[in-house]
Design a protein around this motif. Structure first.
Motif, short mmCIF file in Angstrom:
data_model
loop_
_atom_site.label_atom_id
_atom_site.label_comp_id
_atom_site.label_asym_id
_atom_site.label_seq_id
_atom_site.Cartn_x
_atom_site.Cartn_y
_atom_site.Cartn_z
N TYR A 81 27.93 -0.42 -11.62
CA TYR A 81 26.86 -1.40 -11.40
C TYR A 81 26.49 -1.43 -9.91
N ASP A 82 25.19 -1.57 -9.65
CA ASP A 82 24.68 -1.58 -8.28
C ASP A 82 24.85 -2.99 -7.71
N HIS A 83 26.01 -3.25 -7.11
CA HIS A 83 26.29 -4.58 -6.56
C HIS A 83 25.61 -4.80 -5.22
N GLN A 84 25.14 -3.74 -4.59
CA GLN A 84 24.45 -3.91 -3.31
C GLN A 84 23.03 -4.38 -3.51
N GLN A 85 22.34 -3.82 -4.49
CA GLN A 85 20.95 -4.21 -4.73
C GLN A 85 20.87 -5.51 -5.51
N PHE A 86 21.82 -5.72 -6.44
CA PHE A 86 21.79 -6.93 -7.28
C PHE A 86 22.99 -7.80 -6.98
N LYS A 87 22.98 -8.95 -7.60
CA LYS A 87 24.05 -9.93 -7.39
C LYS A 87 25.36 -9.39 -7.99
N LYS A 88 26.47 -9.73 -7.36
CA LYS A 88 27.76 -9.27 -7.85
C LYS A 88 28.11 -9.98 -9.14
N ARG A 89 28.40 -9.20 -10.16
CA ARG A 89 28.69 -9.75 -11.49
C ARG A 89 30.07 -9.29 -11.95
N SER A 90 30.68 -10.11 -12.80
CA SER A 90 31.96 -9.73 -13.41
C SER A 90 31.70 -9.06 -14.76
N VAL A 91 32.76 -8.53 -15.35
CA VAL A 91 32.62 -7.88 -16.65
C VAL A 91 32.19 -8.89 -17.71
N GLU A 92 32.70 -10.12 -17.62
CA GLU A 92 32.34 -11.15 -18.59
C GLU A 92 30.87 -11.54 -18.46
N ASP A 93 30.35 -11.58 -17.22
CA ASP A 93 28.93 -11.88 -17.04
C ASP A 93 28.04 -10.80 -17.65
N ASP B 158 17.14 -4.70 -16.82
CA ASP B 158 16.83 -3.31 -17.17
C ASP B 158 17.94 -2.37 -16.67
N HIS B 159 18.48 -2.66 -15.49
CA HIS B 159 19.57 -1.84 -14.96
C HIS B 159 20.82 -1.95 -15.84
N LEU B 160 21.10 -3.14 -16.33
CA LEU B 160 22.25 -3.35 -17.22
C LEU B 160 22.08 -2.57 -18.51
N PHE B 161 20.92 -2.63 -19.12
CA PHE B 161 20.71 -1.92 -20.39
C PHE B 161 20.66 -0.40 -20.19
N ASP B 162 20.21 0.05 -19.04
CA ASP B 162 20.23 1.48 -18.77
C ASP B 162 21.67 1.99 -18.65
N LEU B 163 22.53 1.22 -17.98
CA LEU B 163 23.93 1.61 -17.90
C LEU B 163 24.62 1.53 -19.27
N ALA B 164 24.21 0.57 -20.10
CA ALA B 164 24.81 0.45 -21.44
C ALA B 164 24.48 1.68 -22.29
N ARG B 165 23.27 2.23 -22.13
CA ARG B 165 22.92 3.46 -22.88
C ARG B 165 23.67 4.67 -22.33
N ARG B 166 23.83 4.72 -21.04
CA ARG B 166 24.47 5.89 -20.43
C ARG B 166 25.96 5.97 -20.75
N PHE B 167 26.63 4.82 -20.77
CA PHE B 167 28.09 4.81 -20.92
C PHE B 167 28.55 4.20 -22.24
N ARG C 231 30.70 0.90 -22.61
CA ARG C 231 32.01 0.81 -21.98
C ARG C 231 31.86 -0.06 -20.72
N PHE C 232 32.11 -1.36 -20.93
CA PHE C 232 31.73 -2.33 -19.91
C PHE C 232 32.58 -2.21 -18.66
N VAL C 233 33.77 -1.68 -18.76
CA VAL C 233 34.57 -1.48 -17.55
C VAL C 233 33.92 -0.40 -16.69
N VAL C 234 33.42 0.66 -17.31
CA VAL C 234 32.72 1.71 -16.57
C VAL C 234 31.38 1.18 -16.07
N ILE C 235 30.72 0.39 -16.89
CA ILE C 235 29.43 -0.19 -16.48
C ILE C 235 29.62 -1.07 -15.24
N HIS C 236 30.69 -1.87 -15.24
CA HIS C 236 30.96 -2.72 -14.08
C HIS C 236 31.26 -1.89 -12.84
N ASP C 237 31.91 -0.75 -13.04
CA ASP C 237 32.22 0.11 -11.90
C ASP C 237 30.98 0.78 -11.35
#
Length: 447
Positions: A177-189, A157-166, A169-175
């Motif tokens: 992304y809440d890496h503290q609350q969730f697992k660290k992911r790459s742009v490809e993931d 849900d957090h990924l799709f919320d960022l996809a609607r907001r930005f 733009r997956f580079v901005v989404i990766h920037d």
């Protein structure tokens, strides 16, 4: 009564003598045109100042030799005319009015100038606000089709919320992304998870029998591409220089390979021409003597144009000498002509025999066969030279220890076939072998 002055005015005559006397002379009537031309030539002639170039002086006057204008003026018609047509209608009023941008959701108010008639209309640039349609899934759809052990529903849900907001733009989404609350992911993931869910939802919601263009994202290929790009970027200057050197050597090898293939084709043409000429001679010997020369020409097998000499056919109207048929064409080089004369002298054949019909035909065939023999000898000498050169290279590599020695039959002492020159690969630049042979060989120019 009309006086002499009136007649002079009608005839446009003048002069000191006629004005003084008041009478018309013969000279006034005859020389009137000459006087006018002299006056006009005197008034229109301009002398070019000293030191001024002719091109510069030509720019000062027009074709009519008019004096240059004192002020720059533009009297030409065409595109330089004023296009604005000012009428007497009332000017449309403009007004400083507020507006809101529908693309913004904060209700910000801006001001700009617009015509008073357009007051209250929507912002004209709002039509360029194109938003990406991000799919929405329900709880039931997620549990049945979109569940993944590596991803939780909150993270999805957090990924799709960022996809609607930005807007994807997956580079901005990766920037963001809440890496503290969730697992660290790459742009490809992130891309792989998003497009996998989009493909699943498209298959589920599509009507049966419809062809769908489902986007597919290959995360492994994208990772390999970026890894290779990073390696390419991190190359040292030595590696770049080595790569450029190898590319240049590869181009040389390809060029020489094409030259060798061309020489091979030329040699094959010569061999085919020799075989065809031999079969043609045998067929002529076995053929009966009653056959006409015309039929003999039609039954000749096709001989390549590069083989021998192609003599011109004198079939045009008019009288021609039979000796002209013995003249060598201009396509034969001087080197071939000298070699041909030398071979004819060795055979004891006259260079200019009596041009009878039979002698002309036989003499041309003899010279064509001699040129073909000369070309075959040259090709044979080139092949022998290349073979010896490759053998010496192979022996030099065998002495260096890169390759085992060859026997007389071209095999190793243990009975295995020797490696080809093309399979030999050196470790350094000095051990690079040109597998196609040198381009410059003796007797390489046949013309």
């Amino acid at each position: 009564m009309a006086t002499g002055a009136d007649v002079r005015d009608i005839l446009e005559l003048g002069g000191v003598e006629s004005e003084n006397t008041g009478t018309i002379n013969k000279k006034d009537i005859i020389n009137s045109d000459k006087k006018k031309s002299k006056k006009s030539s005197e008034t229109l002639t301009f002398k070019r100042p000293e030191g001024m170039h002719r091109e510069v002086y030509a720019l000062l006057y027009s074709d009519k030799k008019d004096a240059p204008p004192l002020l720059p003026s533009d009297t030409t018609q065409g595109y330089r005319t004023v296009k604005a047509k000012l009428g007497s209608k009332k000017v449309r009023p403009w007004k400083w009015m507020p507006f809101t941008n529908p693309a913004r959701k904060d209700g910000a108010m801006f001001y700009h100038w617009r015509r008073a008639a357009e007051e209250g209309k929507d912002y004209p640039f709002a039509r360029f606000n194109k938003a990406v349609q991000v799919p929405v899934y329900s709880e039931q759809e997620y549990q049945m089709y979109l569940h993944d052990d590596a991803w939780t529903k909150a993270e999805t849900d957090h990924l799709f919320d960022l996809a609607r907001r930005f807007d994807l733009r997956f580079v901005v989404i990766h920037d963001r992304y809440d890496h503290q609350q969730f697992k660290k992911r790459s742009v490809e993931d992130l891309k792989e998870r998003y497009y996998h869910i989009c493909a699943k939802l498209a298959n589920i919601r599509a009507a049966p029998g419809t062809d769908l263009k489902i986007p597919v994202f290959d995360a492994g290929h994208e990772r390999r591409r970026k890894e290779q790009l990073e390696r390419l970027y991190n190359r040292t200057p030595e590696q770049v220089a080595e790569e450029e050197y190898l590319i240049q050597e590869l181009r040389k090898i390809e060029t020489r390979k094409k030259e060798r293939e061309k020489r091979t084709q030329d040699l094959q043409k010569l061999i085919t021409a020799a075989d065809t000429t031999t079969e043609q001679r045998r067929a002529e010997r076995k053929a009966p003597k009653k056959k006409l020369p015309q039929k003999k020409e039609t039954e000749k097998p096709a001989v390549p144009e590069t083989a021998g000499i192609k003599f011109p056919d004198f079939k045009s109207a008019g009288v021609t000498l039979r000796s002209q048929r013995m003249k060598l064409p201009s396509s034969v080089g001087q080197k071939k002509i000298k070699a041909l004369e030398q071979m004819l002298m060795e055979l004891g054949v006259d260079l200019n025999p009596m041009p009878t019909e039979e002698i002309v035909q036989m003499f041309n065939e003899l010279r064509s066969d001699l040129v073909l023999l000369y070309e075959l000898k040259q090709a044979f000498a080139n092949c022998e030279y290349e073979l010896q050169m490759l053998r010496h290279r192979y022996e030099a590599l065998a002495k260096a220890g890169s390759i085992g020695p060859l026997t007389a039959e071209g095999t190793h002492p243990d009975g295995q076939a020797g490696l080809g020159i093309e399979e030999v690969k050196g470790d350094t630049k000095d051990q690079i072998i040109d597998v196609v042979g040198a381009p410059l060989t003796p007797n390489s120019d046949l013309l």
